[in-house]
Design a protein around this motif. Structure first.
Motif, PDB file in Angstrom:
ATOM      1  N   GLU A  17       0.847  -1.128   0.116  1.00 28.49           N
ATOM      2  CA  GLU A  17      -0.123  -0.113  -0.079  1.00 28.49           C
ATOM      3  C   GLU A  17       1.056   1.333   0.007  1.00 28.49           C
ATOM      4  O   GLU A  17       1.976   1.336   0.468  1.00 28.49           O
ATOM      5  CB  GLU A  17      -1.187  -0.120   1.314  1.00 28.49           C
ATOM      6  N   HIS A  18       0.522   2.441  -0.602  1.00 31.48           N
ATOM      7  CA  HIS A  18       1.246   3.605  -0.580  1.00 31.48           C
ATOM      8  C   HIS A  18       0.652   4.719  -0.015  1.00 31.48           C
ATOM      9  O   HIS A  18      -0.680   4.763   0.274  1.00 31.48           O
ATOM     10  CB  HIS A  18       1.442   4.039  -2.234  1.00 31.48           C
ATOM     11  N   PHE A  19       1.553   5.593   0.590  1.00 31.08           N
ATOM     12  CA  PHE A  19       1.252   6.698   1.336  1.00 31.08           C
ATOM     13  C   PHE A  19       1.976   8.054   0.777  1.00 31.08           C
ATOM     14  O   PHE A  19       2.917   7.756   0.205  1.00 31.08           O
ATOM     15  CB  PHE A  19       1.593   6.549   2.863  1.00 31.08           C
ATOM     16  N   ASN A  20       1.266   9.140   1.327  1.00 25.58           N
ATOM     17  CA  ASN A  20       2.027  10.350   0.652  1.00 25.58           C
ATOM     18  C   ASN A  20       2.985  10.692   1.550  1.00 25.58           C
ATOM     19  O   ASN A  20       2.849  10.990   2.625  1.00 25.58           O
ATOM     20  CB  ASN A  20       0.830  11.376   0.408  1.00 25.58           C
ATOM     21  N   PHE A  21       4.246  10.743   0.836  1.00 24.00           N
ATOM     22  CA  PHE A  21       5.586  11.077   1.895  1.00 24.00           C
ATOM     23  C   PHE A  21       5.752  12.657   1.670  1.00 24.00           C
ATOM     24  O   PHE A  21       6.812  13.055   1.067  1.00 24.00           O
ATOM     25  CB  PHE A  21       6.612  10.220   1.103  1.00 24.00           C
ATOM     26  N   LEU A  22       4.746  13.376   2.069  1.00 22.57           N
ATOM     27  CA  LEU A  22       4.785  14.580   2.203  1.00 22.57           C
ATOM     28  C   LEU A  22       4.735  15.578   3.260  1.00 22.57           C
ATOM     29  O   LEU A  22       3.991  15.338   4.201  1.00 22.57           O
ATOM     30  CB  LEU A  22       3.557  15.234   0.947  1.00 22.57           C
ATOM     31  N   GLY A  23       5.612  16.408   3.555  1.00 19.85           N
ATOM     32  CA  GLY A  23       5.698  17.248   4.506  1.00 19.85           C
ATOM     33  C   GLY A  23       4.714  18.366   4.527  1.00 19.85           C
ATOM     34  O   GLY A  23       4.776  19.273   3.542  1.00 19.85           O
ATOM     35  N   ILE A  24       3.603  18.263   5.286  1.00 22.79           N
ATOM     36  CA  ILE A  24       2.573  19.481   5.273  1.00 22.79           C
ATOM     37  C   ILE A  24       2.551  20.167   6.386  1.00 22.79           C
ATOM     38  O   ILE A  24       2.230  19.781   7.697  1.00 22.79           O
ATOM     39  CB  ILE A  24       0.996  19.010   4.987  1.00 22.79           C
ATOM     40  N   LEU A  79      -5.757  23.223   8.035  1.00 19.24           N
ATOM     41  CA  LEU A  79      -5.168  22.688   6.735  1.00 19.24           C
ATOM     42  C   LEU A  79      -4.538  21.392   7.161  1.00 19.24           C
ATOM     43  O   LEU A  79      -4.705  20.231   6.574  1.00 19.24           O
ATOM     44  CB  LEU A  79      -4.052  23.672   6.351  1.00 19.24           C
ATOM     45  N   THR A  80      -3.829  21.553   8.386  1.00 21.79           N
ATOM     46  CA  THR A  80      -2.984  20.225   8.467  1.00 21.79           C
ATOM     47  C   THR A  80      -3.480  18.973   9.057  1.00 21.79           C
ATOM     48  O   THR A  80      -3.659  17.902   8.455  1.00 21.79           O
ATOM     49  CB  THR A  80      -2.059  20.461   9.586  1.00 21.79           C
ATOM     50  N   ARG A  81      -4.857  19.379   9.759  1.00 26.11           N
ATOM     51  CA  ARG A  81      -5.609  18.243  10.410  1.00 26.11           C
ATOM     52  C   ARG A  81      -6.432  17.481   9.063  1.00 26.11           C
ATOM     53  O   ARG A  81      -6.568  16.398   9.042  1.00 26.11           O
ATOM     54  CB  ARG A  81      -6.616  18.654  11.409  1.00 26.11           C
ATOM     55  N   ARG A  82      -6.785  18.173   8.186  1.00 26.22           N
ATOM     56  CA  ARG A  82      -7.537  17.714   7.168  1.00 26.22           C
ATOM     57  C   ARG A  82      -6.636  16.933   6.240  1.00 26.22           C
ATOM     58  O   ARG A  82      -7.061  16.000   5.841  1.00 26.22           O
ATOM     59  CB  ARG A  82      -8.221  18.902   6.214  1.00 26.22           C
ATOM     60  N   ALA A  83      -5.567  17.579   5.940  1.00 21.36           N
ATOM     61  CA  ALA A  83      -4.424  16.849   5.144  1.00 21.36           C
ATOM     62  C   ALA A  83      -4.005  15.368   5.950  1.00 21.36           C
ATOM     63  O   ALA A  83      -3.976  14.376   5.080  1.00 21.36           O
ATOM     64  CB  ALA A  83      -3.197  17.752   4.909  1.00 21.36           C
ATOM     65  N   TYR A  84      -3.732  15.325   7.043  1.00 19.02           N
ATOM     66  CA  TYR A  84      -3.209  14.277   7.952  1.00 19.02           C
ATOM     67  C   TYR A  84      -4.337  13.411   7.888  1.00 19.02           C
ATOM     68  O   TYR A  84      -4.148  11.928   7.767  1.00 19.02           O
ATOM     69  CB  TYR A  84      -2.926  14.611   9.276  1.00 19.02           C
ATOM     70  N   ARG A  85      -5.737  13.698   8.297  1.00 17.51           N
ATOM     71  CA  ARG A  85      -6.895  12.592   8.421  1.00 17.51           C
ATOM     72  C   ARG A  85      -6.946  11.946   6.978  1.00 17.51           C
ATOM     73  O   ARG A  85      -7.250  10.752   7.172  1.00 17.51           O
ATOM     74  CB  ARG A  85      -8.167  13.540   8.863  1.00 17.51           C
ATOM     75  N   ALA A  86      -6.977  12.887   6.103  1.00 16.66           N
ATOM     76  CA  ALA A  86      -7.093  12.056   4.672  1.00 16.66           C
ATOM     77  C   ALA A  86      -5.775  11.359   4.160  1.00 16.66           C
ATOM     78  O   ALA A  86      -5.991  10.826   3.044  1.00 16.66           O
ATOM     79  CB  ALA A  86      -7.385  13.239   3.462  1.00 16.66           C
ATOM     80  N   GLY A  87      -4.876  11.396   4.891  1.00 18.22           N
ATOM     81  CA  GLY A  87      -3.654  10.656   4.619  1.00 18.22           C
ATOM     82  C   GLY A  87      -2.606  11.182   3.257  1.00 18.22           C
ATOM     83  O   GLY A  87      -2.046  10.657   2.510  1.00 18.22           O
ATOM     84  N   MET A 110       2.035   7.919  11.494  1.00 18.60           N
ATOM     85  CA  MET A 110       0.965   8.574  10.499  1.00 18.60           C
ATOM     86  C   MET A 110       0.299   7.470   9.702  1.00 18.60           C
ATOM     87  O   MET A 110      -0.789   7.483   9.685  1.00 18.60           O
ATOM     88  CB  MET A 110       1.512   9.584   9.694  1.00 18.60           C
ATOM     89  N   THR A 111       0.929   6.471   9.315  1.00 24.96           N
ATOM     90  CA  THR A 111       0.408   5.448   8.274  1.00 24.96           C
ATOM     91  C   THR A 111      -0.360   4.506   9.418  1.00 24.96           C
ATOM     92  O   THR A 111      -1.350   4.157   8.878  1.00 24.96           O
ATOM     93  CB  THR A 111       1.495   4.675   7.657  1.00 24.96           C
ATOM     94  N   ALA A 112       0.312   4.219  10.429  1.00 27.66           N
ATOM     95  CA  ALA A 112      -0.597   3.434  11.581  1.00 27.66           C
ATOM     96  C   ALA A 112      -1.968   3.968  11.969  1.00 27.66           C
ATOM     97  O   ALA A 112      -2.935   3.380  12.048  1.00 27.66           O
ATOM     98  CB  ALA A 112       0.303   3.427  12.828  1.00 27.66           C
TER      99      ALA A 112
END
Length: 282
Positions: free
Chosen positions: A136-143, A149-157, A172-174
């Motif tokens: 499975e793939h995750f977004n390796f992006l620092g936001i 903004l950050t909470r929405r981005a983190y929650r959506a992965g 974060m993946t866990a």
């Protein structure tokens, strides 16, 4: 908030929005089969050796996540981790570039005879031929930026706090995989104790693991750091430790409990307990 802070916040928000639009993709991380249990993330710090020696039954009983070169350690097949995460670009170098990387891929291909989820950054692949491993793939992006903004981005992965260390995407993946309680073992992060500068002004940073690094890996790390200056390393450390506080704030808002079960750890963002207490907590 000072004028400088406001300017920095606006800049961070703008950069993060561009990243989210141009680089972020829909997360592929799905709910883990054992998400209702406590996940133990096994960072590769030296203290993990004691956990393995003294708490192997506990680690075998719990869902665990391994990182980086853990599969090259002799204990890997006894631990049988449910998850495995790689993030550093080095792990996606061409075959033949690093004997230890070749060994890692070979061991994952041939030794994993249990169901395991391999988490990789978007667009990255290892070319494994093992039906027991699901990728499975995750977004390796620092936001970074304001909480809305950050909470929405983190929650959506869609992103995470700046991933200076693999432990950031691991946690974060866990969370994205549905774990509500996460224990961290082997996250010593005592890098400042082994940091020095030689008479040639070359910075020496030793980052020991629970296993013994061979000569090839020591040579590779020395090469990576040969032109890095002390202020760069200290800034990198600052980013890493700050990211854990970003994770702590997000986890608290999401109702996720993160417990640092690493004795002597330098991470000051999460509450601490023994591994036994962390796993048995309800």
């Amino acid at each position: 908030m000072t004028a400088t802070d406001r300017i920095n916040n606006i800049a961070e928000t703008a950069v993060s929005c561009v990243k989210l639009i141009a680089q972020s993709r829909r997360s592929e991380v799905s709910r883990a089969p054992r998400a209702g249990e406590t996940l133990v993330i096994m960072a590769n710090g030296p203290s993990l050796a004691r956990d393995i020696a003294e708490r192997m039954p506990l680690l075998q009983k719990s869902p665990t996540m391994a990182v980086n070169f853990a599969a090259n350690a002799p204990e890997f097949t006894a631990l049988r981790p449910a998850g495995y995460i790689l993030a550093d670009p080095h792990f996606f170098s061409p075959r033949g570039a690093d004997p230890n990387l070749d060994r890692l891929i070979d061991r994952l291909s041939t030794l994993v005879d249990w169901p395991m989820t391999l988490y990789l950054p978007m667009g990255k692949h290892l070319g494994l031929n093992n039906p027991n491993i699901h990728t499975e793939h995750f977004n390796f992006l620092g936001i970074e930026g304001p909480e809305w903004l950050t909470r929405r981005a983190y929650r959506a992965g869609r992103g995470m706090p700046r991933p200076r260390n693999v432990l950031v995407p691991a946690i974060m993946t866990a969370i994205k995989a549905g774990y509500r309680r996460i224990a961290i073992a082997g996250a010593d992060h005592t890098w400042l104790q082994t940091l020095s500068v030689g008479d040639d002004n070359r910075v020496v940073t030793v980052q020991p693991h629970f296993y013994k690094d061979n000569s090839e890996e020591k040579a590779r790390v020395t090469s990576v750091y040969k032109d890095v200056r002390l202020h760069d390393i200290l800034e990198s450390f600052r980013v890493a430790f700050r990211s854990y506080h970003g994770i702590a704030r997000f986890a608290a808002a999401e109702g996720v409990e993160i417990i640092n079960a690493t004795p002597g750890s330098y991470i000051d963002a999460f509450p601490r307990a023994s591994l036994e207490q962390a796993v048995s907590a309800r």
